[in-house]
Design a protein around this motif. Structure first.
Motif, short mmCIF file in Angstrom:
data_model
loop_
_atom_site.label_atom_id
_atom_site.label_comp_id
_atom_site.label_asym_id
_atom_site.label_seq_id
_atom_site.Cartn_x
_atom_site.Cartn_y
_atom_site.Cartn_z
N LEU A 271 -78.12 11.19 -76.63
CA LEU A 271 -78.23 9.75 -76.79
C LEU A 271 -78.44 9.40 -78.26
CD1 LEU A 271 -80.60 8.99 -73.78
CD2 LEU A 271 -78.11 8.75 -73.85
N HIS A 272 -77.67 8.43 -78.76
CA HIS A 272 -77.74 8.04 -80.16
C HIS A 272 -77.85 6.52 -80.25
CE1 HIS A 272 -76.30 12.13 -80.99
NE2 HIS A 272 -75.37 11.90 -80.07
N ALA A 273 -78.94 6.03 -80.81
CA ALA A 273 -79.12 4.58 -81.00
C ALA A 273 -78.37 4.15 -82.26
CB ALA A 273 -80.60 4.25 -81.13
N VAL A 274 -77.61 3.06 -82.15
CA VAL A 274 -76.85 2.56 -83.29
C VAL A 274 -77.08 1.07 -83.48
CG1 VAL A 274 -75.05 4.30 -83.15
CG2 VAL A 274 -74.79 2.20 -81.84
N ASP A 275 -76.97 0.65 -84.72
CA ASP A 275 -76.98 -0.76 -85.10
C ASP A 275 -75.65 -1.09 -85.76
OD1 ASP A 275 -79.67 -1.40 -84.32
OD2 ASP A 275 -80.37 -0.32 -86.09
N GLY A 276 -75.38 -2.38 -85.88
CA GLY A 276 -74.20 -2.80 -86.63
C GLY A 276 -74.25 -2.29 -88.06
N GLY A 277 -73.12 -1.80 -88.54
CA GLY A 277 -73.04 -1.23 -89.88
C GLY A 277 -72.95 0.29 -89.87
N ALA A 278 -73.28 0.91 -88.73
CA ALA A 278 -73.22 2.37 -88.64
C ALA A 278 -71.77 2.83 -88.48
CB ALA A 278 -74.05 2.86 -87.45
N SER A 279 -71.48 4.02 -89.00
CA SER A 279 -70.19 4.67 -88.81
C SER A 279 -70.45 6.10 -88.35
CB SER A 279 -69.37 4.68 -90.11
OG SER A 279 -69.06 3.36 -90.52
N PHE A 280 -69.65 6.59 -87.42
CA PHE A 280 -69.89 7.93 -86.89
C PHE A 280 -68.63 8.45 -86.23
CE2 PHE A 280 -71.27 4.65 -83.94
CZ PHE A 280 -70.67 5.00 -82.74
N ASP A 281 -68.63 9.75 -85.96
CA ASP A 281 -67.54 10.41 -85.23
C ASP A 281 -67.98 10.60 -83.79
OD1 ASP A 281 -66.40 13.13 -84.12
OD2 ASP A 281 -64.97 12.43 -85.62
N ALA A 282 -67.15 10.19 -82.85
CA ALA A 282 -67.43 10.35 -81.43
C ALA A 282 -66.27 11.10 -80.80
CB ALA A 282 -67.63 9.00 -80.76
N ALA A 283 -66.43 12.39 -80.59
CA ALA A 283 -65.40 13.24 -79.97
C ALA A 283 -64.08 13.17 -80.72
CB ALA A 283 -65.21 12.87 -78.51
N GLY A 284 -64.16 13.09 -82.04
CA GLY A 284 -62.95 13.05 -82.86
C GLY A 284 -62.41 11.67 -83.14
N PHE A 285 -63.03 10.64 -82.59
CA PHE A 285 -62.65 9.26 -82.88
C PHE A 285 -63.58 8.70 -83.96
CE2 PHE A 285 -61.32 10.09 -78.55
CZ PHE A 285 -60.09 9.48 -78.44
N ALA A 286 -63.02 8.04 -84.95
CA ALA A 286 -63.82 7.41 -86.00
C ALA A 286 -64.27 6.04 -85.51
CB ALA A 286 -63.01 7.28 -87.28
N VAL A 287 -65.58 5.82 -85.48
CA VAL A 287 -66.12 4.59 -84.90
C VAL A 287 -66.95 3.84 -85.93
CG1 VAL A 287 -67.53 3.60 -83.05
CG2 VAL A 287 -66.22 5.69 -82.62
N GLN A 288 -66.73 2.55 -86.02
CA GLN A 288 -67.59 1.65 -86.79
C GLN A 288 -68.29 0.71 -85.82
OE1 GLN A 288 -64.12 0.64 -89.73
NE2 GLN A 288 -65.99 -0.09 -90.65
N ALA A 289 -69.62 0.60 -85.95
CA ALA A 289 -70.39 -0.36 -85.16
C ALA A 289 -70.51 -1.65 -85.96
CB ALA A 289 -71.77 0.21 -84.85
N LEU A 290 -70.24 -2.76 -85.29
CA LEU A 290 -70.19 -4.06 -85.97
C LEU A 290 -71.07 -5.07 -85.24
CD1 LEU A 290 -66.28 -4.24 -86.22
CD2 LEU A 290 -67.83 -3.41 -88.00
N GLY A 291 -71.65 -5.98 -85.99
CA GLY A 291 -72.43 -7.05 -85.38
C GLY A 291 -73.76 -6.56 -84.84
N GLN A 292 -74.55 -7.49 -84.30
CA GLN A 292 -75.90 -7.15 -83.85
C GLN A 292 -76.31 -7.83 -82.56
OE1 GLN A 292 -77.79 -4.92 -85.20
NE2 GLN A 292 -77.24 -4.69 -87.34
#
Length: 220
Positions: A89-110
């Motif tokens: 389990l990974h808590a994220v906020d808007g502005g975070a960027s991470f790799d999820a199973a090879g997909f590049a993900v940007q978290a946006l908004g709050q």
């Protein structure tokens, strides 16, 4: 140019597949539970049950080698309480960027869109995947400046939503394809009305997918 395959599975549930990797977004209580079959990673926009079926998702995370999950902190707390393994389990906020199973993900908004002034809005994080697929959860979060979204998962029916706002949102994002989601509360007549209005005013790229129908997404 590379690509991935997008399918919808009812309400807000979206599944992305590429090179035998599977990323699932918002597997809620109105979504076909098969969306989680073979998932390598899960993204949840917010804590409402129609976006995260807590018992079912916790069970999917439990086996050894199960998927990892990213979500706002309140979702992580719910899943922890339901027995999901904390290491996945990974808590994220808007502005975070991470790799999820090879997909590049940007978290946006709050924040979730307002339902009523008397109801405090919960945390809501939109996700931009591979710079190409935008899933806003319960919000009208825009894409980052300069990003040309290929596919927008477009909410079309909710207590927090007017259809005119959905039309304005798809015009703002200007994707190649707008796929309507968040529509489990509509009957067949309501779906037809939404498609007529949003499809007519939202541009030629509006396309409703049947459950499991594949759509190729163009990624950079």
């Amino acid at each position: 140019m590379s690509s991935l395959i997008l399918t919808t599975w009812g309400h807000a549930g979206v599944r992305l597949e590429r090179d035998d990797h599977v990323l699932v977004i918002d597997p809620g209580t109105f979504t076909d539970p098969r969306i989680l079959d073979g998932a390598d990673a899960v993204l949840v926009t917010h804590e409402h049950p129609d976006h995260v079926d807590v018992p079912r998702v916790a069970a999917a995370l439990a086996p050894e080698g199960g998927p990892e999950l990213w979500a706002p902190a309140p979702v992580v707390e719910l899943l922890t309480g339901a027995g999901a393994p904390a290491a996945r389990l990974h808590a994220v906020d808007g502005g975070a960027s991470f790799d999820a199973a090879g997909f590049a993900v940007q978290a946006l908004g709050q924040v979730h869109a307002a339902i009523h002034p008397d109801l405090p809005p919960p945390a809501n994080v939109a996700y931009l995947v591979d710079g190409a697929v935008l899933h806003p959860g319960d919000s009208f979060t825009p894409a980052p400046g300069g990003v040309r979204v290929d596919v927008l998962a477009l909410p079309v029916a909710a207590p927090w939503l007017k259809l005119a706002e959905a039309v304005d949102y798809v015009r703002q994002v200007s994707p190649r394809v707008a796929v309507p989601i968040h529509d489990a509360i509509l009957n067949d007549a309501g779906l037809a009305l939404v498609d007529r209005v949003a499809g007519g005013l939202g541009g030629d790229g509006y396309r409703r997918l049947a459950p499991g129908e594949p759509l190729e997404v163009r990624t950079a």
